[in-house]
Design a protein around this motif. Sequence first.
Motif, PDB file in Angstrom:
ATOM      1  N   ARG A 143       0.799  -1.236   0.000  1.00  8.10           N
ATOM      2  CA  ARG A 143       0.000   0.000   0.000  1.00  8.10           C
ATOM      3  C   ARG A 143       0.830   1.284   0.000  1.00  8.10           C
ATOM      4  NH1 ARG A 143      -1.879  -2.943   4.150  1.00  8.10           N
ATOM      5  NH2 ARG A 143      -1.469  -1.339   5.707  1.00  8.10           N
ATOM      6  N   SER A 144       2.107   1.220  -0.287  1.00  3.69           N
ATOM      7  CA  SER A 144       2.935   2.426  -0.213  1.00  3.69           C
ATOM      8  C   SER A 144       2.452   3.482  -1.203  1.00  3.69           C
ATOM      9  CB  SER A 144       4.406   2.106  -0.469  1.00  3.69           C
ATOM     10  OG  SER A 144       4.680   2.073  -1.858  1.00  3.69           O
ATOM     11  N   ALA A 145       2.836   4.706  -0.939  1.00  3.22           N
ATOM     12  CA  ALA A 145       2.423   5.833  -1.774  1.00  3.22           C
ATOM     13  C   ALA A 145       3.059   5.806  -3.162  1.00  3.22           C
ATOM     14  CB  ALA A 145       2.757   7.152  -1.066  1.00  3.22           C
ATOM     15  N   ILE A 146       4.092   4.978  -3.382  1.00  7.41           N
ATOM     16  CA  ILE A 146       4.705   4.932  -4.707  1.00  7.41           C
ATOM     17  C   ILE A 146       4.184   3.773  -5.552  1.00  7.41           C
ATOM     18  CG2 ILE A 146       6.768   6.123  -3.898  1.00  7.41           C
ATOM     19  CD1 ILE A 146       8.280   3.417  -4.243  1.00  7.41           C
ATOM     20  N   GLY A 147       3.389   2.906  -4.991  1.00  8.52           N
ATOM     21  CA  GLY A 147       2.800   1.807  -5.759  1.00  8.52           C
ATOM     22  C   GLY A 147       3.705   0.598  -5.865  1.00  8.52           C
ATOM     23  N   THR A 148       3.103  -0.517  -6.214  1.00  8.89           N
ATOM     24  CA  THR A 148       3.793  -1.804  -6.239  1.00  8.89           C
ATOM     25  C   THR A 148       4.910  -1.860  -7.272  1.00  8.89           C
ATOM     26  OG1 THR A 148       1.772  -2.878  -5.498  1.00  8.89           O
ATOM     27  CG2 THR A 148       3.441  -4.300  -6.466  1.00  8.89           C
ATOM     28  N   ARG A 149       4.657  -1.387  -8.483  1.00 11.37           N
ATOM     29  CA  ARG A 149       5.670  -1.489  -9.544  1.00 11.37           C
ATOM     30  C   ARG A 149       6.966  -0.795  -9.122  1.00 11.37           C
ATOM     31  NH1 ARG A 149       7.101   1.976 -13.664  1.00 11.37           N
ATOM     32  NH2 ARG A 149       5.354   3.323 -13.146  1.00 11.37           N
ATOM     33  N   LEU A 150       6.866   0.409  -8.613  1.00  9.01           N
ATOM     34  CA  LEU A 150       8.067   1.150  -8.222  1.00  9.01           C
ATOM     35  C   LEU A 150       8.671   0.604  -6.930  1.00  9.01           C
ATOM     36  CD1 LEU A 150       6.936   4.724  -9.231  1.00  9.01           C
ATOM     37  CD2 LEU A 150       8.435   3.151 -10.499  1.00  9.01           C
ATOM     38  N   SER A 151       7.823   0.100  -6.047  1.00  6.98           N
ATOM     39  CA  SER A 151       8.346  -0.538  -4.829  1.00  6.98           C
ATOM     40  C   SER A 151       9.253  -1.708  -5.190  1.00  6.98           C
ATOM     41  CB  SER A 151       7.206  -1.029  -3.941  1.00  6.98           C
ATOM     42  OG  SER A 151       6.471   0.036  -3.418  1.00  6.98           O
ATOM     43  N   GLU A 152       8.872  -2.451  -6.218  1.00 10.12           N
ATOM     44  CA  GLU A 152       9.678  -3.610  -6.618  1.00 10.12           C
ATOM     45  C   GLU A 152      11.066  -3.199  -7.112  1.00 10.12           C
ATOM     46  OE1 GLU A 152       9.105  -6.741  -5.902  1.00 10.12           O
ATOM     47  OE2 GLU A 152       7.148  -6.238  -5.053  1.00 10.12           O
ATOM     48  N   ILE A 153      11.185  -2.045  -7.765  1.00  9.63           N
ATOM     49  CA  ILE A 153      12.514  -1.545  -8.156  1.00  9.63           C
ATOM     50  C   ILE A 153      13.348  -1.324  -6.890  1.00  9.63           C
ATOM     51  CG2 ILE A 153      13.772   0.446  -9.103  1.00  9.63           C
ATOM     52  CD1 ILE A 153      12.585  -0.928 -11.387  1.00  9.63           C
ATOM     53  N   ALA A 154      12.756  -0.667  -5.897  1.00 11.42           N
ATOM     54  CA  ALA A 154      13.471  -0.398  -4.642  1.00 11.42           C
ATOM     55  C   ALA A 154      13.871  -1.696  -3.947  1.00 11.42           C
ATOM     56  CB  ALA A 154      12.615   0.470  -3.721  1.00 11.42           C
ATOM     57  N   ILE A 155      12.988  -2.662  -3.950  1.00 12.24           N
ATOM     58  CA  ILE A 155      13.279  -3.950  -3.304  1.00 12.24           C
ATOM     59  C   ILE A 155      14.420  -4.664  -4.031  1.00 12.24           C
ATOM     60  CG2 ILE A 155      12.358  -6.242  -2.755  1.00 12.24           C
ATOM     61  CD1 ILE A 155       9.571  -4.763  -2.447  1.00 12.24           C
ATOM     62  N   LEU A 156      14.381  -4.656  -5.362  1.00 14.46           N
ATOM     63  CA  LEU A 156      15.444  -5.324  -6.116  1.00 14.46           C
ATOM     64  C   LEU A 156      16.801  -4.641  -5.922  1.00 14.46           C
ATOM     65  CD1 LEU A 156      13.775  -6.317  -9.512  1.00 14.46           C
ATOM     66  CD2 LEU A 156      14.092  -7.701  -7.444  1.00 14.46           C
ATOM     67  N   VAL A 157      16.813  -3.315  -5.917  1.00  9.62           N
ATOM     68  CA  VAL A 157      18.075  -2.610  -5.677  1.00  9.62           C
ATOM     69  C   VAL A 157      18.611  -2.972  -4.295  1.00  9.62           C
ATOM     70  CG1 VAL A 157      19.136  -0.338  -5.305  1.00  9.62           C
ATOM     71  CG2 VAL A 157      17.649  -0.714  -7.289  1.00  9.62           C
ATOM     72  N   THR A 158      17.726  -3.007  -3.308  1.00  9.03           N
ATOM     73  CA  THR A 158      18.151  -3.362  -1.954  1.00  9.03           C
ATOM     74  C   THR A 158      18.673  -4.791  -1.902  1.00  9.03           C
ATOM     75  OG1 THR A 158      16.561  -1.804  -1.024  1.00  9.03           O
ATOM     76  CG2 THR A 158      17.420  -3.499   0.466  1.00  9.03           C
ATOM     77  N   LEU A 176       7.964  13.840  -8.148  1.00  7.30           N
ATOM     78  CA  LEU A 176       7.141  12.719  -8.623  1.00  7.30           C
ATOM     79  C   LEU A 176       6.184  12.172  -7.571  1.00  7.30           C
ATOM     80  CD1 LEU A 176       9.467  10.424 -10.753  1.00  7.30           C
ATOM     81  CD2 LEU A 176       7.403  11.592 -11.509  1.00  7.30           C
ATOM     82  N   PHE A 177       6.662  12.071  -6.336  1.00  8.55           N
ATOM     83  CA  PHE A 177       5.934  11.308  -5.321  1.00  8.55           C
ATOM     84  C   PHE A 177       5.417  12.120  -4.150  1.00  8.55           C
ATOM     85  CE2 PHE A 177       9.434   8.403  -6.851  1.00  8.55           C
ATOM     86  CZ  PHE A 177       8.656   7.774  -7.812  1.00  8.55           C
ATOM     87  N   GLY A 178       5.847  13.367  -3.986  1.00  8.63           N
ATOM     88  CA  GLY A 178       5.477  14.147  -2.815  1.00  8.63           C
ATOM     89  C   GLY A 178       6.212  13.642  -1.586  1.00  8.63           C
ATOM     90  N   GLU A 179       5.990  14.321  -0.476  1.00  9.16           N
ATOM     91  CA  GLU A 179       6.719  13.967   0.748  1.00  9.16           C
ATOM     92  C   GLU A 179       6.379  12.573   1.249  1.00  9.16           C
ATOM     93  OE1 GLU A 179       5.991  17.268   3.418  1.00  9.16           O
ATOM     94  OE2 GLU A 179       7.813  18.286   2.713  1.00  9.16           O
ATOM     95  N   GLN A 180       5.100  12.191   1.219  1.00  8.55           N
ATOM     96  CA  GLN A 180       4.758  10.851   1.692  1.00  8.55           C
ATOM     97  C   GLN A 180       5.438   9.786   0.837  1.00  8.55           C
ATOM     98  OE1 GLN A 180       0.592   9.747   1.957  1.00  8.55           O
ATOM     99  NE2 GLN A 180       1.113   7.656   2.514  1.00  8.55           N
ATOM    100  N   GLY A 181       5.450   9.978  -0.467  1.00  9.30           N
ATOM    101  CA  GLY A 181       6.096   9.015  -1.347  1.00  9.30           C
ATOM    102  C   GLY A 181       7.588   8.902  -1.093  1.00  9.30           C
ATOM    103  N   VAL A 182       8.237  10.040  -0.850  1.00  6.59           N
ATOM    104  CA  VAL A 182       9.673  10.018  -0.556  1.00  6.59           C
ATOM    105  C   VAL A 182       9.923   9.288   0.759  1.00  6.59           C
ATOM    106  CG1 VAL A 182      11.679  11.460   0.029  1.00  6.59           C
ATOM    107  CG2 VAL A 182      10.249  12.050  -1.937  1.00  6.59           C
ATOM    108  N   VAL A 183       9.114   9.560   1.758  1.00  4.74           N
ATOM    109  CA  VAL A 183       9.278   8.874   3.046  1.00  4.74           C
ATOM    110  C   VAL A 183       9.013   7.377   2.882  1.00  4.74           C
ATOM    111  CG1 VAL A 183       8.368   8.644   5.393  1.00  4.74           C
ATOM    112  CG2 VAL A 183       8.869  10.913   4.453  1.00  4.74           C
ATOM    113  N   ASP A 184       7.985   7.016   2.117  1.00  3.14           N
ATOM    114  CA  ASP A 184       7.717   5.593   1.878  1.00  3.14           C
ATOM    115  C   ASP A 184       8.882   4.940   1.136  1.00  3.14           C
ATOM    116  OD1 ASP A 184       5.300   5.895   3.154  1.00  3.14           O
ATOM    117  OD2 ASP A 184       4.071   5.439   1.398  1.00  3.14           O
ATOM    118  N   LEU A 185       9.472   5.652   0.172  1.00  2.00           N
ATOM    119  CA  LEU A 185      10.618   5.110  -0.553  1.00  2.00           C
ATOM    120  C   LEU A 185      11.799   4.881   0.393  1.00  2.00           C
ATOM    121  CD1 LEU A 185      11.921   4.230  -3.186  1.00  2.00           C
ATOM    122  CD2 LEU A 185      12.349   6.651  -3.709  1.00  2.00           C
TER     123      LEU A 185
END
Length: 184
Positions: free
Chosen positions: A59-74, A144-153
């Motif tokens: 449910r993050s503010a950046i959405g599943t598709r972009l969350s998966e990029i972050a997860i893969l990089v991590t 792109l994401f606003g403050e909530q999106g940046v914090v979620d990222l």
Amino acid sequence: MIDRLGPLAAQQLTAAQRAAAQAVIDGPRGALVGPFVPLLRSPELMECAQRMGEYLRYRSAIGTRLSEIAILVTAREWDQQVEWAIHAPIAGRSGIAPDVIEAIAQRRKSPALQADEAVVFDFCVELHRSKRVSDATYADALALFGEQGVVDLMGINGYYTFLAMVMNAAQTPAPASTAAPLPV
């Protein structure tokens, strides 16, 4: 490698461990797998981690598709085979191009990244490698994401780093996957 904190038999579980395990099983994950196996030794920590992860993954503010990029990089930055085995196929199903997934596995930035994916990639790589994010990259993410999106990222990076640390220390084995293992 020996799985240091492998699965516990049902008769070994305390009441708190049974409740924590059931909460994960009853949630969107549907099973007690990956990091939740070693985390079960600390049921309150596992419950807190599970709740945070459920929000960040689903449910993050950046959405599943972009969350998966972050997860893969991590996963790549931490050489975390379990996260990679689970999330590389999810990333593909979420719309991440196979060339992008392969480039991340090779620690490269793919020219096939969409504009929003490139912002997430740059943010995550900078955060992991420099322990900071440049003003320019931060401004791109904020636009792109606003403050909530940046914090979620930031939260996604931190949460999956936590899981990677747990599984790397516990030597949790990767599950069977359609994804090739990360090159070490």
